[in-house]
Design an enzyme around this catalytic site. Sequence first.
Site, short mmCIF file in Angstrom:
data_model
loop_
_atom_site.label_atom_id
_atom_site.label_comp_id
_atom_site.label_asym_id
_atom_site.label_seq_id
_atom_site.Cartn_x
_atom_site.Cartn_y
_atom_site.Cartn_z
N ASN A 84 -5.89 -11.65 -34.48
CA ASN A 84 -6.95 -11.87 -33.59
C ASN A 84 -6.38 -13.44 -32.62
OD1 ASN A 84 -10.13 -12.00 -32.90
ND2 ASN A 84 -9.82 -13.85 -33.64
N SER A 138 -7.22 -5.00 -30.67
CA SER A 138 -7.06 -4.68 -29.01
C SER A 138 -8.01 -4.86 -28.46
CB SER A 138 -6.55 -3.12 -29.19
OG SER A 138 -5.93 -2.91 -28.67
N TYR A 152 -2.92 -9.17 -19.83
CA TYR A 152 -3.56 -9.11 -21.04
C TYR A 152 -3.29 -8.20 -21.51
CZ TYR A 152 -7.82 -9.76 -24.26
OH TYR A 152 -8.23 -10.09 -25.35
N LYS A 156 -1.88 -6.47 -24.70
CA LYS A 156 -2.11 -5.32 -26.19
C LYS A 156 -2.39 -4.18 -25.82
CE LYS A 156 -5.13 -8.78 -27.17
NZ LYS A 156 -5.24 -9.04 -28.68
N THR A 185 -17.80 -13.18 -26.51
CA THR A 185 -16.86 -13.90 -26.88
C THR A 185 -16.53 -15.43 -25.80
OG1 THR A 185 -14.86 -13.09 -26.34
CG2 THR A 185 -15.94 -12.99 -28.54
#
Length: 232
Positions: A84, A138, A152, A156, A185
């Site tokens: 993660n 992902s 990014y 992924k 987040t």
Amino acid sequence: MPVAIITGASKGLGRALAEALAARGWDLVLDARTAEVLQETVAGLRAYGTRVTAVPGDVTDAGHRSELVAAAWRLGGVDLLVSNASALGAEPLVRLDALPLDGLRRALEVNVVAALGLVQEALPLLRASEAGAVITVSSDAAAEAYETWGGYGASKAALDHLAAVLGEEEPGLRVWAVDPGDMATDLYAAAVPDDEDPRPAPASVVPAFLRLVDERPASGRYGAPALLEGRR
């Protein structure tokens, strides 16, 4: 009790998933870079009565990855490995013409190289488990082209492909790449600090991950929204 290693577990999705597994009686090995925050998370999880080991460090450090697996071995093995921990490559995100190459290297090291390194370290214990599984977290940016998400997303996408190949090479395991969808987040806030639209809490998508653990569908890429709706 089953044992899980979760990276990036001091907050956000990692912490929410750790809480859900602890509530089910799982023993846990948790990683994060900030020791103080990780210890606070672990202190809260111990209320569930399970064994929780905090191993602060950087997943790009091979020695740290060995420590994570060794801690899991002391608890009895590895039944679930959740990659993660993530890096954006730039905070806030920028277009590709301004993306620092060192930032891209960092995203690839954290999101891809370290994830594979941890799998390699844990494979003997995962193979020995009766229900060994790997979850790689992902993003929809791995499959869709969004402005500023290029570095990014590329990392992924690479992680998705590694997970797909691992699933082919390790038929005795389950390997799931999971796109959790939008979440509130710290990582998202760092990526797009000016976005004030409300996002779901990470805990809201945890049932999708638990469904995979419970039902053990074939290895592959899954979207949390579809899993929550009962689809695959």
